[in-house]
Design a protein around this motif. Structure first.
Motif, PDB file in Angstrom:
ATOM      1  N   GLU A  28       0.830  -1.206   0.000  1.00  0.00           N
ATOM      2  CA  GLU A  28       0.000   0.000   0.000  1.00  0.00           C
ATOM      3  C   GLU A  28       0.868   1.261   0.000  1.00  0.00           C
ATOM      4  O   GLU A  28       0.547   2.258  -0.677  1.00  0.00           O
ATOM      5  CB  GLU A  28      -0.907  -0.020   1.228  1.00  0.00           C
ATOM      6  CG  GLU A  28      -2.000  -1.098   1.167  1.00  0.00           C
ATOM      7  CD  GLU A  28      -2.737  -1.258   2.476  1.00  0.00           C
ATOM      8  OE1 GLU A  28      -3.863  -1.803   2.460  1.00  0.00           O
ATOM      9  OE2 GLU A  28      -2.195  -0.855   3.537  1.00  0.00           O
ATOM     10  N   ILE A  29       1.959   1.222   0.745  1.00  0.00           N
ATOM     11  CA  ILE A  29       2.858   2.379   0.796  1.00  0.00           C
ATOM     12  C   ILE A  29       3.523   2.584  -0.558  1.00  0.00           C
ATOM     13  O   ILE A  29       3.664   3.720  -1.048  1.00  0.00           O
ATOM     14  CB  ILE A  29       3.918   2.196   1.894  1.00  0.00           C
ATOM     15  CG1 ILE A  29       3.231   2.117   3.268  1.00  0.00           C
ATOM     16  CG2 ILE A  29       4.937   3.338   1.877  1.00  0.00           C
ATOM     17  CD1 ILE A  29       4.152   1.691   4.385  1.00  0.00           C
ATOM     18  N   GLY A  34       4.350   5.769  -5.152  1.00  0.00           N
ATOM     19  CA  GLY A  34       4.776   5.560  -6.523  1.00  0.00           C
ATOM     20  C   GLY A  34       6.159   4.956  -6.633  1.00  0.00           C
ATOM     21  O   GLY A  34       6.938   5.305  -7.532  1.00  0.00           O
ATOM     22  N   VAL A  35       6.485   4.060  -5.692  1.00  0.00           N
ATOM     23  CA  VAL A  35       7.790   3.390  -5.722  1.00  0.00           C
ATOM     24  C   VAL A  35       7.554   1.883  -5.648  1.00  0.00           C
ATOM     25  O   VAL A  35       6.433   1.419  -5.483  1.00  0.00           O
ATOM     26  CB  VAL A  35       8.673   3.860  -4.538  1.00  0.00           C
ATOM     27  CG1 VAL A  35       8.962   5.359  -4.634  1.00  0.00           C
ATOM     28  CG2 VAL A  35       8.019   3.524  -3.193  1.00  0.00           C
ATOM     29  N   SER A  36       8.638   1.121  -5.774  1.00  0.00           N
ATOM     30  CA  SER A  36       8.530  -0.339  -5.686  1.00  0.00           C
ATOM     31  C   SER A  36       8.519  -0.793  -4.231  1.00  0.00           C
ATOM     32  O   SER A  36       8.932  -0.057  -3.329  1.00  0.00           O
ATOM     33  CB  SER A  36       9.709  -0.998  -6.414  1.00  0.00           C
ATOM     34  OG  SER A  36      10.924  -0.706  -5.736  1.00  0.00           O
ATOM     35  N   ARG A  37       8.095  -2.035  -4.002  1.00  0.00           N
ATOM     36  CA  ARG A  37       8.094  -2.564  -2.641  1.00  0.00           C
ATOM     37  C   ARG A  37       9.508  -2.677  -2.064  1.00  0.00           C
ATOM     38  O   ARG A  37       9.713  -2.362  -0.882  1.00  0.00           O
ATOM     39  CB  ARG A  37       7.387  -3.924  -2.610  1.00  0.00           C
ATOM     40  CG  ARG A  37       5.873  -3.810  -2.768  1.00  0.00           C
ATOM     41  CD  ARG A  37       5.184  -5.147  -2.670  1.00  0.00           C
ATOM     42  NE  ARG A  37       5.362  -5.771  -1.370  1.00  0.00           N
ATOM     43  CZ  ARG A  37       4.893  -6.976  -1.050  1.00  0.00           C
ATOM     44  NH1 ARG A  37       4.215  -7.671  -1.938  1.00  0.00           N
ATOM     45  NH2 ARG A  37       5.111  -7.478   0.139  1.00  0.00           N
ATOM     46  N   LEU A  43      13.368   2.415   2.454  1.00  0.00           N
ATOM     47  CA  LEU A  43      12.912   3.626   3.136  1.00  0.00           C
ATOM     48  C   LEU A  43      12.765   3.385   4.646  1.00  0.00           C
ATOM     49  O   LEU A  43      13.204   4.196   5.472  1.00  0.00           O
ATOM     50  CB  LEU A  43      11.565   4.090   2.568  1.00  0.00           C
ATOM     51  CG  LEU A  43      11.582   4.746   1.188  1.00  0.00           C
ATOM     52  CD1 LEU A  43      10.154   4.871   0.647  1.00  0.00           C
ATOM     53  CD2 LEU A  43      12.238   6.117   1.252  1.00  0.00           C
ATOM     54  N   LEU A  44      12.150   2.262   5.004  1.00  0.00           N
ATOM     55  CA  LEU A  44      11.936   1.963   6.416  1.00  0.00           C
ATOM     56  C   LEU A  44      13.252   1.702   7.139  1.00  0.00           C
ATOM     57  O   LEU A  44      13.441   2.130   8.289  1.00  0.00           O
ATOM     58  CB  LEU A  44      11.004   0.755   6.555  1.00  0.00           C
ATOM     59  CG  LEU A  44       9.581   0.959   6.003  1.00  0.00           C
ATOM     60  CD1 LEU A  44       8.794  -0.351   6.055  1.00  0.00           C
ATOM     61  CD2 LEU A  44       8.848   2.046   6.776  1.00  0.00           C
TER      62      LEU A  44
END
Length: 315
Positions: A28-29, A34-37, A43-44
């Motif tokens: 969902e994020i 608009g980025v890949s999983r 990011l996290l």
């Protein structure tokens, strides 16, 4: 990404907020940003590295269990309750030993003081684990057990193991729990027996197992063998002496020759510590606590929670 090759802090914050606060999935994020999983995962990770996200790992039950212990002590009229975390299917002894250690420490025993110990599966398991030293303490059984076939009712062995853990001295009881009338009279004159009986009157502390209703158990002391009518009215036992739901000791014809500390005598022990777990023992624990057979309790979170609910309901 920034010129330094890192993601913009605002993006890190958005991803972390969505994941850790709003419980959004990484998929969902990814759609929202608009980025890949895989990018969300990075990011996290970077949000944690940058200090935007901090993770604290702590024992979740310590504070809650302390509050539960205080409430339960009040509900049962006890001086203190020690609650240890219930952890999966771990060995009962390993779960309860830290609480038993704290309870024995709190008794403030010094060399020469008496510490009594009863029979029972839970006590038997606890004394197999490390306990804080109490050098010079005299450890004696509260009930005979020489002829018992089951380890949890071999009280001399339990006393010996406990004394070893504490660096104390065992004072053993060379007698069966239920001798014949003739042997009973003979045993009472033995000096070794008299030493143990003397400790029953002067001991500063006792470690007591609380038995579940006899008809629900798979093993019992030999004094319970057969199916006497009183087994149906017994809600539990301590020292192989059964009592009913009101905490009244059952009047058995064998009481006069049972070599075991009487339940009424336990009320005189300054630091009587019961150690018990299991929902099948809720009634046993409540009846014995309210009868004053012990004034301290060591149990686990699950049992304590059930005890509090039952104790506050039946007032």
């Amino acid at each position: 990404m920034s010129s330094r090759g890192r993601f913009d802090p605002a993006i890190l914050y958005q991803a972390a907020l969505a994941y850790y606060v709003d419980n959004a999935t990484q998929a969902e994020i990814a759609d929202a940003l608009g980025v890949s999983r895989p990018t969300v995962s990075r990011l996290l990770s970077e949000a944690r590295a940058a200090g935007i996200v901090t993770i604290e790992v702590r024992e979740p039950t310590v504070e809650r269990d302390a509050e539960l212990a205080g409430r339960l002590a009040t509900a049962l009229g006890l001086r203190k309750v020690y609650v240890t975390p219930t952890v999966g299917r771990r060995d009962i002894g390993a779960i309860l030993a830290p609480g038993v250690g704290r309870a024995i420490d709190d008794a403030g025993l010094v060399p020469g003081d008496g510490l009594l110990v009863s029979s029972g599966v839970t006590v038997y398991e606890v004394v197999g684990h490390p306990l804080p030293p109490a050098p010079g303490v005299l450890v004696a059984p509260t009930v005979g057990g020489q002829l018992e076939s089951e380890g949890p009712y071999q009280t001399n062995e339990i006393a010996r193991r406990l004394a070893m853990k504490l660096n104390g001295r065992p004072v053993l009881l060379y007698a069966p729990a239920l001798p014949s009338a003739e042997l009973y009279r003979s045993l009472l004159g033995d000096p070794h027996i008299q030493e143990v009986l003397g400790l029953w009157k002067t001991a500063k502390a006792a470690l007591l197992g609380v038995g579940a209703p006899p008809l629900t158990r798979t093993i019992m002391p030999s004094t319970f063998q057969g199916n006497p009518h009183w087994l149906r009215s017994a809600v539990g036992d301590i020292n192989a002496r059964p009592y009913d739901v009101h905490g009244t000791p059952l009047d058995l014809e064998t009481n006069d020759r049972l070599i075991a500390m009487r339940l009424e005598e336990l009320r005189e022990v300054p630091h009587a510590i019961a150690v018990a777990v299991g929902r099948n023992k809720i009634g046993s624990i409540i009846a014995a606590a309210r009868a004053g057979f012990f004034n301290h309790l060591v149990t686990d979170t699950d049992t304590a929670t059930a005890l509090e609910a039952a104790a506050t309901t039946d007032r």
